[in-house]
Design an enzyme around this catalytic site. Structure first.
Site, PDB file in Angstrom:
ATOM      1  N   ASP A 111       0.840  -1.182   0.000  1.00 55.43           N
ATOM      2  CA  ASP A 111       0.000   0.000   0.000  1.00 55.43           C
ATOM      3  C   ASP A 111       0.882   1.240   0.000  1.00 55.43           C
ATOM      4  OD1 ASP A 111      -2.181  -1.635   0.167  1.00 55.43           O
ATOM      5  OD2 ASP A 111      -2.481  -1.355   2.321  1.00 55.43           O
ATOM      6  N   MET A 112       0.378   2.331  -0.560  1.00 56.19           N
ATOM      7  CA  MET A 112       1.164   3.554  -0.650  1.00 56.19           C
ATOM      8  C   MET A 112       1.699   3.981   0.722  1.00 56.19           C
ATOM      9  SD  MET A 112       0.158   7.203  -2.382  1.00 56.19           S
ATOM     10  CE  MET A 112      -1.208   7.565  -1.285  1.00 56.19           C
TER      11      MET A 112
END
Length: 508
Positions: A353-354
């Site tokens: 995930d970012m």
């Protein structure tokens, strides 16, 4: 004004939320609906004289009503008795009831049974027999076989005619059902289009645009596939609050949205699926804080943890995409391609995930990529270790070590959120262990045995999991200076690669 998609509530707003929560809980008649989870919102605004006021809203309806006292009204009230929407909705309901009546009728059941009965009566092909050697017997055999075949053709012709008759009888009923379903869909689509055109959304400049035009422009400018507004668009808290403020010439100062479930509050940003296009329009003309998740970060290199002729493993910082996406931020893939221009086929083997930091693997060749993909598919051949810092202390009734198994699926209306879904969700399994505490926060070691989107975040946050979000999780809890989730190590083919730095591992 704070950014509705990413913000930290002020002390004043937090006080308003707590007072609002007490008010919500005091509504005894709302109890059943709120226990299952309900979205509420608050907007602090100023009038022309600088006087501050607090506006309140809830998403959709509560107990079928959108006009509870003390809350801003809907952008468009389509629930009026005998109004256009209600009349046409009643027509659609009537068609639906007729479909159900026919589908459950004896007429349809009898037609199916009659066809099934005829299908079972299909004439049998005459069994073959050996041709006799004697010439006289052979002639008699030929005459008998010709008669048998002729009789079989006559029986089959009668059977085919009867079969066609029964099929046509059933098809007539099924055609009626199909016609009603097409009419239902057309009426429903037309009514939805009409409804979306009635939602005339204001922006801070005083301009007005309906939902159809808003989503059409959004799709054209962003490349989104969401050409038609999702059901419920315009009925979330943020659009309601801003619409009321603009109509009454109020200046929005601070907004907050939160889910109330079982007496607990979980703050969150505005939803992406329904609200991103709408708020992008409504906030035009208003000075709004920048969403840090949408700003570009200038970075030329990544820390390399391991490299050979086939693989390169790096330490991804928080706030960076693994692969290019809608965000303007440069992705790990973009940077790696610049770092290794001699590897034009470089591909990310997996993603983080970012907001998740840590170990990220890329393949330099297609052969290496396929080999690593097979390892990731066979979870017994690869081990990933994460560390997480939770928002608070785990409840005493939660085991200090265990396995969470909750199936997950995409929450399409509230993208990019995921949800626990026992009917259509994919298997998601996580092993966890409490390894310490720091200033009221629980520190976990996590081993995902599957690789679902947001698996660790949702397994921690869900009441069916650990019931405690990861610190800084702005989707399932509250955001902080970062998401305190770190991919610490990955082990495969006898090799173990560890991250060199984690901002909170020193607290273990």
């Amino acid at each position: 004004m704070n950014n509705p998609f990413y913000y930290t509530s002020s002390p004043e707003m937090l006080d308003d939320i707590q007072a609002f929560l007490r008010e919500i809980i005091s509504h005894e008649e709302w109890k059943g609906e709120v226990e299952n989870g309900k979205m509420f919102g608050i907007l602090i605004a100023e009038d022309g004289a600088g006087q501050r006021m607090t506006l309140k809203a809830y998403s959709g309806q509560i107990l079928g009503r959108s006009d509870w006292e003390g809350f801003v009204p809907p952008v468009f009230d389509y629930l009026q008795e005998n109004g256009y929407f209600k009349r046409h909705e009643a027509e659609i309901v009537s068609i639906n009831e007729e479909i159900k009546r026919i589908e459950g009728s004896a007429m349809l059941r009898d037609a199916r049974e009659a066809l099934y009965a005829v299908e079972k009566q299909k004439p049998a092909i005459p069994p073959s027999r050996k041709m006799p050697d004697d010439e006289e017997q052979r002639e008699r055999y030929i005459r008998e076989r010709q008669h048998e075949k002729g009789e079989y053709r006559r029986q089959k012709a009668r059977w085919n005619a009867l079969l066609e008759e029964k099929r046509n009888a059933l098809q007539t009923i099924q055609d009626e059902i199909s016609s009603l379903k097409r009419e239902r869909k057309q009426r429903s689509d037309d009514l939805q289009q009409w409804l979306f055109r009635q939602f005339m959304m204001l922006n801070a400049r005083g301009e007005s645009r309906n939902l159809i035009d808003i989503f059409s422009s959004w799709a054209e400018e962003t490349g989104s596939k969401c050409l038609v507004p999702p059901s419920g668009s315009g009925e979330c808290c943020a659009p309601k609050l801003l619409q009321y403020a603009f109509i009454h010439h109020l200046k929005p100062i601070e907004i907050a949205e939160f889910i109330v479930r079982e007496g607990r509050v979980v703050c969150r940003g505005a939803c992406q699926g329904r609200c991103a296009p709408i708020l992008r329009w409504m906030l035009q003309g208003l000075e709004v804080d920048v969403n840090p998740l949408e700003t570009e970060e200038v970075r030329e290199t990544l820390a390399v943890l391991y490299e050979d002729e086939r693989l390169i493993i790096v330490d991804k910082p928080t706030g960076m995409l693994s692969v290019p996406g809608k965000s303007k931020r440069r992705s790990a893939w973009d940077i790696l391609r610049m770092m290794r221009p001699e590897c034009p086929d470089l591909m990310m083997v997996h993603r983080l995930d970012m907001q998740t930091s840590g170990v990220l693997v890329a393949a330099k060749t297609m052969e290496a990529y396929k080999e690593m993909q097979s390892l990731f598919l066979n979870h017994s051949k690869i081990t990933k270790t994460y560390y997480a810092l939770l928002e608070g202390r785990l409840s005493d009734n939660i085991a200090r070590e265990g396995v969470i198994s909750l199936p997950l699926s995409a929450d399409y209306v509230n993208r990019p959120r995921q949800k626990v879904d026992y009917e259509k969700g994919k298997k998601a399994i996580t092993h966890y262990k409490v390894i310490g505490e720091y200033q009221g926060h629980t520190i976990l070691r996590l081993h995902p045995l599957t690789g679902r989107t947001h698996q660790l975040r949702l397994h921690c946050a869900s009441q069916e999991g650990l019931g405690m979000p990861i610190l800084g999780d702005d989707l399932y809890g509250h955001h902080s200076d970062r998401l305190y989730l770190h991919a610490f190590s990955i082990c495969f083919n006898g090799m173990n690669v560890e991250s060199k730095h984690c901002c909170f591992l020193g607290k273990v």
